[in-house]
Structures are given as C-alpha cells and as structure tokens.
Design a protein around this motif. Structure first.
Motif, PDB file in Angstrom:
ATOM      1  N   ILE A 121       0.849  -1.203   0.000  1.00 25.95           N
ATOM      2  CA  ILE A 121       0.000   0.000   0.000  1.00 25.95           C
ATOM      3  C   ILE A 121       0.881   1.249   0.000  1.00 25.95           C
ATOM      4  N   ALA A 122       1.907   1.245   0.844  1.00 25.97           N
ATOM      5  CA  ALA A 122       2.807   2.400   0.960  1.00 25.97           C
ATOM      6  C   ALA A 122       3.551   2.658  -0.347  1.00 25.97           C
ATOM      7  N   SER A 123       3.895   1.597  -1.063  1.00 26.28           N
ATOM      8  CA  SER A 123       4.661   1.768  -2.300  1.00 26.28           C
ATOM      9  C   SER A 123       3.846   2.488  -3.377  1.00 26.28           C
ATOM     10  N   TYR A 173       3.728   0.348  11.968  1.00 22.25           N
ATOM     11  CA  TYR A 173       3.806   0.659  10.539  1.00 22.25           C
ATOM     12  C   TYR A 173       2.478   0.327   9.871  1.00 22.25           C
ATOM     13  N   ILE A 174       1.957  -0.858  10.159  1.00 23.83           N
ATOM     14  CA  ILE A 174       0.680  -1.294   9.580  1.00 23.83           C
ATOM     15  C   ILE A 174      -0.426  -0.316   9.958  1.00 23.83           C
ATOM     16  N   GLU A 175      -0.508   0.027  11.238  1.00 28.57           N
ATOM     17  CA  GLU A 175      -1.539   0.963  11.711  1.00 28.57           C
ATOM     18  C   GLU A 175      -1.412   2.316  11.018  1.00 28.57           C
ATOM     19  N   ALA A 176      -0.198   2.826  10.903  1.00 23.70           N
ATOM     20  CA  ALA A 176       0.022   4.132  10.287  1.00 23.70           C
ATOM     21  C   ALA A 176      -0.375   4.118   8.815  1.00 23.70           C
ATOM     22  N   ALA A 228      -4.079   5.586   4.470  1.00 31.18           N
ATOM     23  CA  ALA A 228      -4.874   5.131   3.343  1.00 31.18           C
ATOM     24  C   ALA A 228      -6.356   5.462   3.546  1.00 31.18           C
ATOM     25  N   LYS A 229      -6.822   5.346   4.777  1.00 27.81           N
ATOM     26  CA  LYS A 229      -8.225   5.659   5.094  1.00 27.81           C
ATOM     27  C   LYS A 229      -8.494   7.148   4.904  1.00 27.81           C
TER      28      LYS A 229
END
Length: 92
Positions: A16-18, A80-83, A88-89
């Motif tokens: 997602i981050a990429s 990291y996942i939470e952030a 994204a939200k």
C-alpha cells in the motif's frame, strides 16, 4: 496472531505504501514511516554506522529511527501497519 500473519499484514502495508507518493505525505509522517520500516526490517540501529555519510536528510532519518529503537521488530511492524492503514483511510 502468529508471526507469519504479522509478516503478511506487514507486506500488505508495504505494498500500500509503495503506491503512495512522497509528496502527498507530510515530512514528519514520512520520517515516522521510515523509522518504523527500518526498525521492522533491520531492528535497532547500529549507532556506529549512523554517523557515517552525514548529511542533513540522513541525519533526520537516523534521528527518527533512533527515537523508536526501543521498539521490538514486531511492535514496529504493528505501528507501521496501523500508520499506513490510517493514511490510506484518510486518502479515501
């Protein structure tokens, strides 16, 4: 949650981050994500290595990583996942 499940969730967050552009994120958020990612993938920073190849950009990145060096690899992955999911939200 098993370590394998955490790793899968972490890799999904990295994916997602990429797809995010750096310019769409404030610099403090970029630094926090960088630090969580580095801690999650490399563990605690090697302070001897941190001083080599000094420039201002790397100094900020190193400082961000050092500030969260007390976190375990799994804790850094969770943060990291939470952030990433929070960002994204917000973008939707």
């Amino acid at each position: 949650m098993s370590e394998k499940e955490l790793d899968i969730r972490f890799q999904e967050a990295v994916e997602i981050a990429s797809k995010m552009t750096q310019s769409s994120l404030p610099q403090d958020v970029q630094l926090r994500l960088y630090a969580y990612y580095k801690q999650a993938t490399f563990g605690t920073i090697d302070y001897n290595q941190a001083s080599s190849n000094f420039d201002l950009r790397n100094a900020f990145k190193t400082n961000a990583w050092m500030q969260i060096s007390h976190l375990s690899i799994d804790e850094a992955k969770e943060l990291y996942i939470e952030a990433i999911h929070a960002i994204a939200k917000e973008k939707k």
